[in-house]
Write an enzyme that holds these catalytic residues in place. Structure first.
Site, PDB file in Angstrom:
ATOM      1  N   LYS A 268     -50.466 -19.906  47.893  1.00  0.00           N
ATOM      2  CA  LYS A 268     -50.150 -18.480  47.783  1.00  0.00           C
ATOM      3  C   LYS A 268     -50.798 -17.869  46.539  1.00  0.00           C
ATOM      4  CE  LYS A 268     -46.155 -15.325  47.207  1.00  0.00           C
ATOM      5  NZ  LYS A 268     -44.679 -15.184  47.255  1.00  0.00           N
ATOM      6  N   ASP A 273     -46.286  -9.499  42.217  1.00  0.00           N
ATOM      7  CA  ASP A 273     -45.382  -9.178  43.321  1.00  0.00           C
ATOM      8  C   ASP A 273     -44.318  -8.183  42.852  1.00  0.00           C
ATOM      9  OD1 ASP A 273     -43.820  -9.084  45.563  1.00  0.00           O
ATOM     10  OD2 ASP A 273     -43.074 -11.151  45.423  1.00  0.00           O
ATOM     11  N   LYS A 280     -38.619  -4.668  43.922  1.00  0.00           N
ATOM     12  CA  LYS A 280     -37.706  -5.574  43.210  1.00  0.00           C
ATOM     13  C   LYS A 280     -36.994  -4.829  42.086  1.00  0.00           C
ATOM     14  CE  LYS A 280     -40.378  -9.866  43.776  1.00  0.00           C
ATOM     15  NZ  LYS A 280     -39.359 -10.658  44.490  1.00  0.00           N
ATOM     16  N   ASP A 291     -46.927 -15.390  40.678  1.00  0.00           N
ATOM     17  CA  ASP A 291     -46.756 -15.560  42.121  1.00  0.00           C
ATOM     18  C   ASP A 291     -48.035 -16.092  42.792  1.00  0.00           C
ATOM     19  OD1 ASP A 291     -44.865 -15.496  44.120  1.00  0.00           O
ATOM     20  OD2 ASP A 291     -45.266 -13.415  44.707  1.00  0.00           O
ATOM     21  N   ASP A 350     -40.969  -7.302  50.558  1.00  0.00           N
ATOM     22  CA  ASP A 350     -40.939  -8.313  49.502  1.00  0.00           C
ATOM     23  C   ASP A 350     -41.085  -9.732  50.059  1.00  0.00           C
ATOM     24  OD1 ASP A 350     -40.800  -9.287  46.957  1.00  0.00           O
ATOM     25  OD2 ASP A 350     -38.640  -8.979  46.700  1.00  0.00           O
ATOM     26  N   GLU A 352     -43.579 -11.121  51.327  1.00  0.00           N
ATOM     27  CA  GLU A 352     -45.022 -10.960  51.549  1.00  0.00           C
ATOM     28  C   GLU A 352     -45.763 -12.291  51.576  1.00  0.00           C
ATOM     29  OE1 GLU A 352     -43.684 -10.951  48.660  1.00  0.00           O
ATOM     30  OE2 GLU A 352     -45.080 -12.177  47.500  1.00  0.00           O
ATOM     31  N   ARG A 354     -45.152 -15.221  52.936  1.00  0.00           N
ATOM     32  CA  ARG A 354     -45.271 -15.854  54.256  1.00  0.00           C
ATOM     33  C   ARG A 354     -46.296 -15.139  55.125  1.00  0.00           C
ATOM     34  NH1 ARG A 354     -39.020 -14.881  55.182  1.00  0.00           N
ATOM     35  NH2 ARG A 354     -39.182 -15.106  52.925  1.00  0.00           N
TER      36      ARG A 354
HETATM   37  N1  BES Z   1     -42.415 -14.238  45.000  1.00  0.00           N
HETATM   38  C1  BES Z   1     -41.108 -14.107  45.560  1.00  0.00           C
HETATM   39  C2  BES Z   1     -40.260 -15.364  45.390  1.00  0.00           C
HETATM   40  C3  BES Z   1     -39.859 -15.721  43.983  1.00  0.00           C
HETATM   41  C4  BES Z   1     -38.607 -15.351  43.532  1.00  0.00           C
HETATM   42  C5  BES Z   1     -40.676 -16.466  43.165  1.00  0.00           C
HETATM   43  C6  BES Z   1     -38.208 -15.709  42.261  1.00  0.00           C
HETATM   44  C7  BES Z   1     -40.276 -16.819  41.892  1.00  0.00           C
HETATM   45  C8  BES Z   1     -39.036 -16.442  41.435  1.00  0.00           C
HETATM   46  C9  BES Z   1     -41.198 -13.798  47.051  1.00  0.00           C
HETATM   47  O1  BES Z   1     -42.303 -13.077  47.441  1.00  0.00           O
HETATM   48  C10 BES Z   1     -40.004 -12.985  47.397  1.00  0.00           C
HETATM   49  O2  BES Z   1     -39.905 -11.895  46.909  1.00  0.00           O
HETATM   50  N2  BES Z   1     -39.124 -13.521  48.245  1.00  0.00           N
HETATM   51  C11 BES Z   1     -37.972 -12.821  48.644  1.00  0.00           C
HETATM   52  C12 BES Z   1     -37.806 -12.991  50.134  1.00  0.00           C
HETATM   53  C13 BES Z   1     -36.720 -12.147  50.726  1.00  0.00           C
HETATM   54  C14 BES Z   1     -37.111 -10.684  50.636  1.00  0.00           C
HETATM   55  C15 BES Z   1     -36.499 -12.552  52.149  1.00  0.00           C
HETATM   56  C16 BES Z   1     -36.783 -13.406  47.896  1.00  0.00           C
HETATM   57  O3  BES Z   1     -36.749 -14.630  47.703  1.00  0.00           O
HETATM   58  O4  BES Z   1     -35.938 -12.646  47.445  1.00  0.00           O
HETATM   59 ZN    ZN Z   2     -43.959 -13.225  46.244  1.00  0.00          ZN
HETATM   60 MN    MN Z   3     -41.961 -10.976  47.273  1.00  0.00          MN
END
Ligand code: BES
Ligand code: ZN
Ligand code: MN
Length: 505
Positions: A268, A273, A280, A291, A350, A352, A354
């Site tokens: 990734k 992000d 966020k 990220d 968010d 993104e 996947r």
């Molecule tokens: N990059 C984040 C995941 C992340 C969270 C990495 C904390 C490092 C620390 C990812 O893109 C994300 O935002 N995931 C969301 C998914 C949700 C919206 C289904 C999440 O984990 O909140």
């Molecule tokens: Zn992310």
């Molecule tokens: Mn995200």
């Protein structure tokens, strides 16, 4: 921006550690087992014996005792005795961590030339490789933007002292550890770069530059090529950014390597992000500059594979984008068509990672990968499940997941498998498209992995979720706060052990 190679000479020395020319000689001791230290009695004026008798030094893991050296023939200025903990608990991973811990202490004390004595149980090639990795990890220079007060002290020489008979094997082991440690540090420096410095175009250029420098073949696909390939998910995520997405494709094709297996590595590469329109919260959003840690791990792992001559074909695919809100950004409810043809209703912008990984997994498979491994800072849910210590592992078939788990264990990357039971898929059901891009809060790391599985074409595939482990939130003796480089060593280990996973998977 930080330069690539940062490391200094690391030589393998044989002979009496007392006569080594260094500012600090490091020896180790298990808990309550102190006999090897008798040799140092006269050179330390019995200081080590005193420390042991008074229980100032007991050999607990990471416990350190420093004392000056003197006497005829003694060339080193100081001795450090480092605790290894209980002998029965000792592992290669502990050797790596102990080496890193003492090298960090040397740096703090501004001791420039160190020599680590790898004797006793530390003299096997695996141990010596791990010690070289650990010492090298302590050289990490984060690439500071401070214009004053920046501590620029660097280790000048890091040698490893080995018993006479094991020199040749040790030289090879040190080379492996050195290269892997250096590439880990390059990945960590990239993770540390702020989003305004490491934009998608800059990240793609940097990866191309370091991959070419290690003798790999690189291709950078731009916006137009991605459109031609129909990568609607990668393009969709990048729509809100002024700097459009890229796809970096790196190939390791050693002459004479068998046609199969072809290991497809996908990482990734979100350079920042924000969450996009599903933005966020402000707290800790700055962290989202890392990220792209999975992408950096893939590229730098492949550099190590090339430099060390991994005997199999490997293709690395790194989808790169910046997830931003904006007038052209993806909206919740938008439907995207992936390169594979499947449609996705994006209910949360968010989620993104996947999306971009789905198109990249499809591409790796199209380019001939026979086995897929992806690595991504994918979900906050993985740290709810496993904390900040262990990465999540997912995949199919179970035997392939187990091979990756064992490779990770040998490499010192903690990870643990989680299930992909079919019932979880209900959470991804969409009213108007083939699937949703998120399955809600419950089992969030699992539904994210199930989403990825839709793009693996049934190939053996493992997904490593490093969202909890790519960034250390507190200082540990062996790893300071900040980027960890997690996963890189596992990928290198996989490329050197294809005989274990290429049978039956
Ligand atoms: N990059 C984040 C995941 C992340 C969270 C990495 C904390 C490092 C620390 C990812 O893109 C994300 O935002 N995931 C969301 C998914 C949700 C919206 C289904 C999440 O984990 O909140
Ligand atoms: Zn992310
Ligand atoms: Mn995200």
């Amino acid at each position: 921006m930080s330069s690539a190679r940062q490391s200094k000479p690391m030589d393998v020395i044989t002979g009496d550690p007392r006569t080594v020319d260094a500012d600090l000689v490091i020896v180790t001791s298990f808990e309550v087992q102190t006999s090897p230290l008798a040799a140092w009695a006269s050179a330390t004026n019995a200081e080590v014996d005193r420390a042991i008798a008074s229980k100032e030094f007991t050999g607990k893991l990471y416990e350190t005792f420093l004392t000056p050296l003197a006497g005829s023939g003694v060339r080193a200025a100081r001795l450090a005795v480092m605790g290894l903990g209980q002998q029965g608990d000792f592992t290669v991973d502990r050797a790596r961590r102990v080496a890193s811990a003492i090298a960090h202490i040397a740096r703090q004390k501004k001791i420039a030339r160190i020599a680590f004595s790898a004797d006793g149980q530390l003299d096997s090639p695996d141990m010596i490789q791990a010690i070289a990795e650990g010492l090298t990890l302590a050289e990490f220079e984060s690439g500071s933007y401070k214009t004053s007060e920046h501590d620029t002290f660097e280790l000048e020489k890091l040698d490893i002292i080995v018993p006479d008979g094991s020199r040749d094997a040790a030289v090879q082991a040190v080379r492996r550890g050195r290269v892997i440690g250096e590439q880990c540090n390059i990945a960590r420096a990239l993770d540390n770069e702020p989003g305004n410095a490491l934009t998608p175009s800059v990240f793609a250029e940097r990866l191309a530059e370091i991959a070419l420098g290690s003798g790999l073949t690189v291709e950078v696909l731009d916006h137009e090529e991605l459109e031609r390939l129909g990568m609607g998910m990668l393009l969709g995520v990048g729509r809100g950014s002024a700097d459009p997405p890229r796809l970096v494709v790196i190939r390791h094709e050693p002459p004479g390597a068998p046609k199969a297996p072809v290991l497809g590595l996908v990482g990734k590469g979100i350079t920042f992000d924000t969450g996009g329109i599903s933005i966020k919260p402000a707290a800790d959003m700055d962290r989202m500059k890392d990220d792209m840690a999975g992408g950096a791990a893939v590229a730098c792992a492949m550099c190590a594979m090339a430099e060390l001559g991994a005997p199999i074909r490997v293709i690395g695919v790194i989808p790169i984008a910046e997830n931003m809100p904006g007038g052209r950004a993806l909206r919740p409810g938008d439907v995207l068509t992936s390169a594979s043809g499947k449609t996705v209703e994006v209910i949360n912008t968010d989620a993104e990672g996947r999306l971009i990984l789905g198109d990249a997994l499809w591409y790796a498979q199209k380019m001939g990968a026979t086995h897929l491994v992806d690595i991504a800072t994918l979900t906050g849910a993985i740290s709810v499940a496993l904390g900040k210590i262990t990465s999540g592992l997912f995949g199919t078939p179970a035997a392939f997941v187990e091979h990756v788990r064992q490779a990770a264990e040998r490499a010192g990357d903690r990870c643990w498998p989680l299930p992909l039971f079919e019932e979880y898929k209900d959470q991804l059901r969409s009213e108007i498209a083939d699937m949703l891009n998120t399955g809600g809060r419950n089992g969030g790391a699992i539904t994210a992995a199930l989403f990825l599985r839709e793009f693996t074409g049934g190939l053996p595939w493992v997904h490593m979720d490093i969202a909890g482990t790519a960034w250390a939130e507190e200082n540990k003796p062996f790893m300071p706060k900040g980027p960890t480089g997690v996963g890189l060593r596992t990928l290198v280990e996989l490329a050197f052990t294809s005989q274990t996973w290429n049978r039956g998977t």
